[in-house]
Design a protein around this motif. Structure first.
Motif, mmCIF file in Angstrom:
data_model
loop_
_atom_site.group_PDB
_atom_site.id
_atom_site.type_symbol
_atom_site.label_atom_id
_atom_site.label_comp_id
_atom_site.label_asym_id
_atom_site.label_seq_id
_atom_site.Cartn_x
_atom_site.Cartn_y
_atom_site.Cartn_z
ATOM 1 N N GLY A 169 0.825 -1.217 0.000
ATOM 2 C CA GLY A 169 0.000 0.000 0.000
ATOM 3 C C GLY A 169 0.855 1.261 0.000
ATOM 4 O O GLY A 169 0.583 2.210 -0.743
ATOM 5 N N ALA A 170 1.907 1.266 0.806
ATOM 6 C CA ALA A 170 2.823 2.415 0.840
ATOM 7 C C ALA A 170 3.571 2.539 -0.481
ATOM 8 O O ALA A 170 3.802 3.652 -0.972
ATOM 9 N N LEU A 171 3.934 1.402 -1.078
ATOM 10 C CA LEU A 171 4.611 1.422 -2.370
ATOM 11 C C LEU A 171 3.692 2.023 -3.433
ATOM 12 O O LEU A 171 4.115 2.872 -4.212
ATOM 13 N N ILE A 172 2.438 1.609 -3.455
ATOM 14 C CA ILE A 172 1.495 2.128 -4.452
ATOM 15 C C ILE A 172 1.322 3.634 -4.287
ATOM 16 O O ILE A 172 1.307 4.377 -5.275
ATOM 17 N N LYS A 173 1.215 4.103 -3.058
ATOM 18 C CA LYS A 173 1.080 5.543 -2.804
ATOM 19 C C LYS A 173 2.290 6.290 -3.365
ATOM 20 O O LYS A 173 2.153 7.301 -4.060
#
Length: 109
Positions: free
Chosen positions: A69-73
């Motif tokens: 999720g942090a990577l996608i953001k």
């Protein structure tokens, strides 16, 4: 940190420069263990009512399921496209040594 399964995040970039910048940032920031860049991908898609064709760089981003999720953001923040491709693929199986390596490279947030 218990080992968690890695996931593969797929994205495309318009050119090698943006692909290299995104890959470097994601690895430097510990969001990806590895980003493989495959130049010469040819995409055909509908965008704003028109059929488009583009030569792109395919990104294969390896990370952990717990931080994807942090990577996608971050990928979305770095990406030059208005609507970047972001597809997460969960593996059926992963070798134990590779899973440990991905976990070591991508610490919890």
């Amino acid at each position: 940190m218990p080992d968690t399964l890695p996931v593969l995040v797929l994205s495309t970039c318009p050119d090698q420069t943006s692909a290299d910048a995104i890959a470097l940032a994601l690895v430097e920031e510990g969001l990806a263990a590895c980003v493989t860049r495959i130049p010469g991908a040819r995409s055909t898609y509908r965008w704003q009512g028109r059929i488009e064709h583009a030569t792109e760089v395919q990104l294969l981003i390896k990370t952990r399921v717990t931080i994807h999720g942090a990577l996608i953001k971050r990928l979305t923040e770095l990406h030059p496209y208005e609507l970047p491709e972001v597809v997460v693929v969960e593996p059926r199986d992963v070798s134990e040594p590779y899973m440990r390596w991905v976990n070591e490279q991508t610490p919890d947030r």
